[in-house]
Every structure is written in C-alpha cells, then in structure tokens.
Design an enzyme around this catalytic site. Structure first.
Site, PDB file in Angstrom:
ATOM      1  N   THR A 185       0.874  -1.180   0.000  1.00  0.00           N
ATOM      2  CA  THR A 185       0.000   0.000   0.000  1.00  0.00           C
ATOM      3  C   THR A 185       0.910   1.229   0.000  1.00  0.00           C
ATOM      4  O   THR A 185       2.057   1.146   0.442  1.00  0.00           O
ATOM      5  CB  THR A 185      -0.878   0.053   1.263  1.00  0.00           C
ATOM      6  OG1 THR A 185      -0.013   0.144   2.384  1.00  0.00           O
ATOM      7  CG2 THR A 185      -1.742  -1.178   1.388  1.00  0.00           C
ATOM      8  N   GLU A 331      -5.913  -3.881  -0.443  1.00  0.00           N
ATOM      9  CA  GLU A 331      -6.221  -5.009   0.436  1.00  0.00           C
ATOM     10  C   GLU A 331      -7.360  -5.862  -0.110  1.00  0.00           C
ATOM     11  O   GLU A 331      -7.653  -6.928   0.427  1.00  0.00           O
ATOM     12  CB  GLU A 331      -6.631  -4.490   1.830  1.00  0.00           C
ATOM     13  CG  GLU A 331      -5.494  -3.880   2.639  1.00  0.00           C
ATOM     14  CD  GLU A 331      -5.238  -2.411   2.330  1.00  0.00           C
ATOM     15  OE1 GLU A 331      -5.659  -1.942   1.249  1.00  0.00           O
ATOM     16  OE2 GLU A 331      -4.618  -1.730   3.161  1.00  0.00           O
TER      17      GLU A 331
HETATM   18  P1  ADP Z   1      -3.348   2.871  -1.459  1.00  0.00           P
HETATM   19  O1  ADP Z   1      -2.153   2.266  -2.037  1.00  0.00           O
HETATM   20  O2  ADP Z   1      -3.322   4.364  -1.299  1.00  0.00           O
HETATM   21  O3  ADP Z   1      -3.920   2.147  -0.274  1.00  0.00           O
HETATM   22  P2  ADP Z   1      -5.640   1.946  -2.743  1.00  0.00           P
HETATM   23  O4  ADP Z   1      -5.943   1.956  -4.184  1.00  0.00           O
HETATM   24  O5  ADP Z   1      -5.582   0.675  -2.033  1.00  0.00           O
HETATM   25  O6  ADP Z   1      -4.334   2.717  -2.635  1.00  0.00           O
HETATM   26  O7  ADP Z   1      -6.623   2.943  -1.991  1.00  0.00           O
HETATM   27  C1  ADP Z   1      -7.852   2.502  -1.544  1.00  0.00           C
HETATM   28  C2  ADP Z   1      -8.685   3.681  -1.143  1.00  0.00           C
HETATM   29  O8  ADP Z   1      -8.912   4.551  -2.253  1.00  0.00           O
HETATM   30  C3  ADP Z   1     -10.069   3.324  -0.683  1.00  0.00           C
HETATM   31  O9  ADP Z   1     -10.091   2.868   0.641  1.00  0.00           O
HETATM   32  C4  ADP Z   1     -10.809   4.638  -0.892  1.00  0.00           C
HETATM   33  O10 ADP Z   1     -10.583   5.541   0.157  1.00  0.00           O
HETATM   34  C5  ADP Z   1     -10.165   5.187  -2.128  1.00  0.00           C
HETATM   35  N1  ADP Z   1     -10.995   4.883  -3.289  1.00  0.00           N
HETATM   36  C6  ADP Z   1     -10.850   3.894  -4.182  1.00  0.00           C
HETATM   37  N2  ADP Z   1     -11.802   3.955  -5.131  1.00  0.00           N
HETATM   38  C7  ADP Z   1     -12.589   5.009  -4.822  1.00  0.00           C
HETATM   39  C8  ADP Z   1     -13.768   5.592  -5.397  1.00  0.00           C
HETATM   40  N3  ADP Z   1     -14.313   5.124  -6.507  1.00  0.00           N
HETATM   41  N4  ADP Z   1     -14.300   6.670  -4.782  1.00  0.00           N
HETATM   42  C9  ADP Z   1     -13.766   7.178  -3.656  1.00  0.00           C
HETATM   43  N5  ADP Z   1     -12.665   6.680  -3.075  1.00  0.00           N
HETATM   44  C10 ADP Z   1     -12.078   5.612  -3.649  1.00  0.00           C
END
Ligand code: ADP
Length: 546
Positions: A185, A331
């Site tokens: 992450t 995750e």
């Molecule tokens: P990171 O590596 O930053 O964890 P992720 O892609 O796993 O990247 O991030 C997940 C988070 O991204 C989610 O928990 C949410 O907060 C945000 N997220 C993902 N898709 C959306 C969406 N369509 N709308 C709003 N928030 C989103």
C-alpha cells in the site's frame, strides 16, 4: 455428506494455459518503452512465460522467493506476471512513483531476490543499488540491441534469458493458497505494508471482475489497462484478459492524452480502466482536438478516488462513453463494488439516474459489506445513514506481510476499510469520505468528497479539495482549495454561492482559495494530511457556520 467433485487447485498458470488453448490468436499489443508497437498473442506469451520460468529456475529462484518488478504495462511485464507466479515464486510489483527511500525499504522488506526493470527506471535502480544488498541480480526488460551500459553489478538482459530456454517448462501443480504476488500500500501513514495475494484469491477475483455486471469482459472485448500493473495488479485486468480471451492493449509509458487516444483509436479499444486524473488529462486533450472520435470505446471503469459526477456526464453526453464507477483497495485485490445500473433505473429521470451512477456501486458476488457506527453497531441500508465501511470476502487481506500492523480483522472477521459510506436498499454503496478526512463540524460530519464533487462542476475548476481546518466554535469548518483550468479564472464568491441548494446550508465551505496545484500520493490520491498541516493555522473568515 461430502460433495464428490474434484479438488482442482485454482492457479494463475491455468489462466494463461486456458488462453493459449482457447484464445491463442488474441493479441497483446504494446507500446514499448523502446518506442515501436509490439504485437504478439496469448500463444506467444504462454511460450515466453514458460521460457521465463525456465530462466528463473536456472537463476536459482525457488518456490516462494520474491521477484521484484519496476515496470510499465507491457507484454514483458505480462509475461512476468505468469512466469514468476506460475513457477511458484511471488511477483512483487513495485510502484516507481514512491519515494526512492520507500522503494528501497519495500525491496528490503520483501527480500526480493531479483529485480526486473524497464529502461526508464535504470537511473532509479542505479541510485538504489547500493542499498539493495539482498538483490542477487538485476534484469533489464529489453533486448540485446537496447542493453544500456551500466555499472550495475551482474546486469542481465531479459530477451537473452528467454532465448536460452526452449519453453518446455511444465507449470508445477501448486497449492492454491500459496502466495502468488505482493503489492505494498502506498503508506500515507507509516511505512508501506505488504498485501500478499494467493493463486486462489487472484483467480476468484478475476472471475468476479469478468462478470457482466462487473467489468463485463469477453473474447469480443479489447482492453486497455491504464491503471498500472504496479498498482494492485492493474485492477485484475492482466488476469481477466486471458480468462475472458480479450485482446489486451498495453500503453507502456504513454499515459498522456495524445498517446492514449491514439492507442484507443487505432486498436479499437472497447474497455479501459484508470483513476480520474488520467481521464481529466484525456478529456482536456479531446476538448482541444474535437476531430478525435473513439467509436469503439464503450466503457471506462473509473476508481481509485471518487469519479466527479461532471466527468460521468461529459463522457456520456459529449462522447457517448459509459463512465462506470468502481471502488476497491489494495487489500481487496482490489475490486469491491461496481456501479452498473439495474433494469429499473432505465426509467428514472436523468438527474436521478446520474446521481445513482455517481455512487461507487454494488458489491460483486464474493464481497460482503456493512456500515457500522463508532461502537461497531450496524447501520441501516437506507442510503442516508453513513458509517465506517467494513468488508469480508475471499480476496480480501486477513493480515499484512510479516504481520505488520498487527491484527487487522475484528472478532467476526471484518476488515475496516477506513472509508465512511452509505449503502442504499439496492446495495449501492457511496463513499462519503476517508474516516480521517471527514470534517467534524459541531459534532456532525461533513463529507469532503460531496463538496469536491460540487466544486468540480463549477466553470473554471480543474480540481478541488476540501479539508477541515480548526475553528473555535465548531471544532472544524470546511476550506475549499481549487485549481484553475488553464487560461481561465475562478470567481470564488460565485463558487461558494454555487453550493446553495446542492448541499445542506451548513456544509457550504467557509472559504474558497485558488491554488496553483494540489499534492498527490504515488497512487494519485489527494494528500489531505499534508494540506491539513499546511492550513492548520489558517484563519477562516467569520461566517455564521450553521
Ligand atoms: P493505497 O495504495 O493508497 O492504499 P488503494 O488503491 O488501495 O491505494 O486505496 C484505496 C482507497 O482509495 C479506498 O479505501 C478509498 O478511500 C479510495 N478509493 C478507491 N476507489 C474510490 C472511489 N471510486 N471513490 C472514492 N474513493 C475511492
């Protein structure tokens, strides 16, 4: 009484073998890092993945060893997906946009045995090499003619490795629960944490995303994954491609509007996926070049951060393209929900239908969701109550690599996503905020995402961010930061008035400031923690807050 069905492990190599035997002529088209367009087929990729697996075995890579990649979406990266996982090793895709120190940290934490990299990243690898003591060898993902001169110790050439193998390697029968790949992450707080996918979780996730109400992929699809293969397995598209037999179009490093449009048009792409920022770039390019038409393009899957409703409307009305909202996280492999409409929505008035489409969407089968209050009590699925979003399912992490972060599930096995959301009676989930970004004004919550969605619909606003800043009376009040479109201006008074009637009166930001740019994480999300820090001492103009 037990069922009497075969206990056949679900493995990643089976996806490619299936594509080789049933969709052998489907193409993988790549804009290479070296320049030219490269074409081959699933049949070629299957043979070359076996050659790669043979080469890895010869290099001494064993079951469970981690193999790192710093690479774009290309045919060679695709082969690594299958060659590495297929032979029983673990593919560790690294996000090159992380800070170099974080990259060195995760390569060390993962104990990567080899590091494969695209030529773009040679300077980065050379810079990091002194810190990568555990890495036994580096492989440049290119051919002999393009091999760079470099002081990297024992630098190997990808095409030479493959050329030395006959492709007779036989995929081993693996435990379906064995680790297949690893993705960290982005670690906006603390060190990045490793999410370890298994063969089983990957195959099940792939099945789910191919479904008609999810991504809706088939052998007639032409898929261009804009979302990088170094970010949550390109949202599963590198696996869903072979499973569905779709043609894959790999954009390499060409992610700007011009090169994306060219690939989308010339290859007849029907389906693409990426974060909103990429599509903003493409829309700006299409605005400047109205002659560009993309008649084959039917669906854009948009997620990673909230898709502004204005984007949904522009794609639909101006370009005839369905912008499909989706939500997930590293995750979760990553897909949790997709915003396809139900038959009944066809009859809804346009505005109401668009509001439904702007929600993140309904769970795909396999993902269970619920919202709870701070005491872990379930909240109603009425589309109004919002609370902490929890999830459960066979492709959701139960722990981070090496136990980092401790126990991550509650006693009933639910994972807290850190998102705040509503769920309506039809199961549509809508994110109202990250729990740490929610603005707490006078004991009530204000959704920063809702306010940003309104702001980007105002003329001249290219991007918007709303944060809570300390306020004597209300605890916190919303401050709007807006980036202006090139050659335009923003009337901030009119921008604030624009909220009237669109959100509750007391949600309206106290102030709007125009800023040159907004900070983003390595995965394209707004870095709100940084902005909150920057504006901590900012004094909002005196307003009657509620
Ligand atoms: P990171 O590596 O930053 O964890 P992720 O892609 O796993 O990247 O991030 C997940 C988070 O991204 C989610 O928990 C949410 O907060 C945000 N997220 C993902 N898709 C959306 C969406 N369509 N709308 C709003 N928030 C989103």
């Amino acid at each position: 009484m037990q069922g009497l069905m075969m206990d056949q492990p679900l493995t990643i190599s089976a996806l490619l073998t299936f594509a080789e035997q049933n969709h052998g002529e489907s193409e993988i088209v790549t804009r290479t890092v070296e320049g030219p367009i490269h074409r081959h087929t699933y049949r070629d990729a299957a043979r070359r993945s076996r050659q790669l697996a043979g080469a890895l075995q010869r290099l001494g890579v064993r079951d469970g060893d981690r193999v790192g990649t710093l690479a774009w979406n290309t045919h060679r990266h695709f082969e690594l997906y299958y060659g590495v996982s297929g032979m029983g090793a673990v593919l560790h895709t690294i996000n090159p946009r992380l800070f170099p120190d974080q990259i060195a940290y995760i390569i060390g934490h993962a104990e990567d045995s080899f590091l494969f990299f695209d030529l773009t990243f040679l300077p980065l690898v050379e810079q990091l090499a002194p810190k990568l003591r555990g890495v036994r060898g580096f492989v440049a993902m290119t051919d002999r003619a393009h091999m760079p001169t470099s002081a990297l110790h024992g630098l190997l050439c990808y095409e030479d490795l493959l050329a030395a193998e006959d492709g007779a390697f036989a995929w081993p029968k693996l435990d379906e629960n064995a680790a297949s790949s690893l993705c960290y992450t982005s670690g906006t707080t603390g060190n990045p944490k490793g999410v370890v996918y298994s063969h089983r979780s990957t195959v099940l996730h792939s099945w789910a995303v191919c479904m008609p109400d999810a991504m809706g992929l088939s052998s007639t699809s032409v898929i261009l994954p804009v979302v990088p293969m170094f970010h949550v397995n390109a949202w599963g598209l590198a696996y869903a491609g072979p499973m569905s037999g779709a043609k894959l179009v790999m954009p390499g490093a060409g992610l700007d509007g011009e090169r994306l449009c060219e690939m989308l048009r010339t290859e007849g792409v029907t389906f693409s996926a990426g974060v909103p920022t990429v599509w903003l770039g493409m829309l700006a390019y299409m605005d400047a070049h109205p002659e560009i038409k993309l008649p084959a393009l039917k669906t854009l899957l948009i997620g990673g951060s909230a898709m502004p409703r204005a984007m949904l409307e522009v794609f639909e009305t101006k370009h005839g393209i369905d912008a499909l909202h989706a939500w997930g996280m590293t995750e979760m492999s990553p897909i949790g929900v997709v915003g396809r409409l139900l038959p009944k929505h066809a009859g809804w008035p346009r505005e109401r239908r668009l509001a439904q489409q702007a929600k993140q969407g309904r769970a795909v089968f396999g993902v269970e969701m619920k919202i709870v209050d701070d005491d872990n009590r379930s909240l109603p699925r009425d589309g109004k109550a919002f609370g902490n979003l929890k999830v459960r399912g066979p492709w959701i992490a139960r722990s981070y690599f090496r136990g980092e972060g401790g126990e991550i599930l509650d006693k009933d096995g639910w994972f807290d996503t850190g998102d705040v959301a509503t769920i309506d009676a039809d199961g549509y989930m809508q994110i109202t905020d990250r729990s740490k970004d929610v603005i707490k004004s006078g004991g009530e919550w204000i959704s920063s995402i809702d306010l940003e969605n309104v702001a980007v619909g105002f003329p001249g606003v290219a991007e918007a961010c709303v944060i809570g800043v300390p306020h004597e009376k209300w605890g916190e009040r919303p401050l709007l930061l807006a980036v202006c479109k090139p050659d335009q201006t923003i009337d901030t008074t009119a921008l604030l008035a624009f909220f009237d009637g669109k959100v509750a009166k007391w949600w309206r930001p106290d102030e709007a400031l125009v800023v040159k740019e907004l900070p983003h994480t390595a995965t394209g999300k707004l870095l709100k923690a940084k902005l909150r820090e920057q504006f901590r001492a900012h004094r909002l103009p005196n307003t009657a807050a509620r």
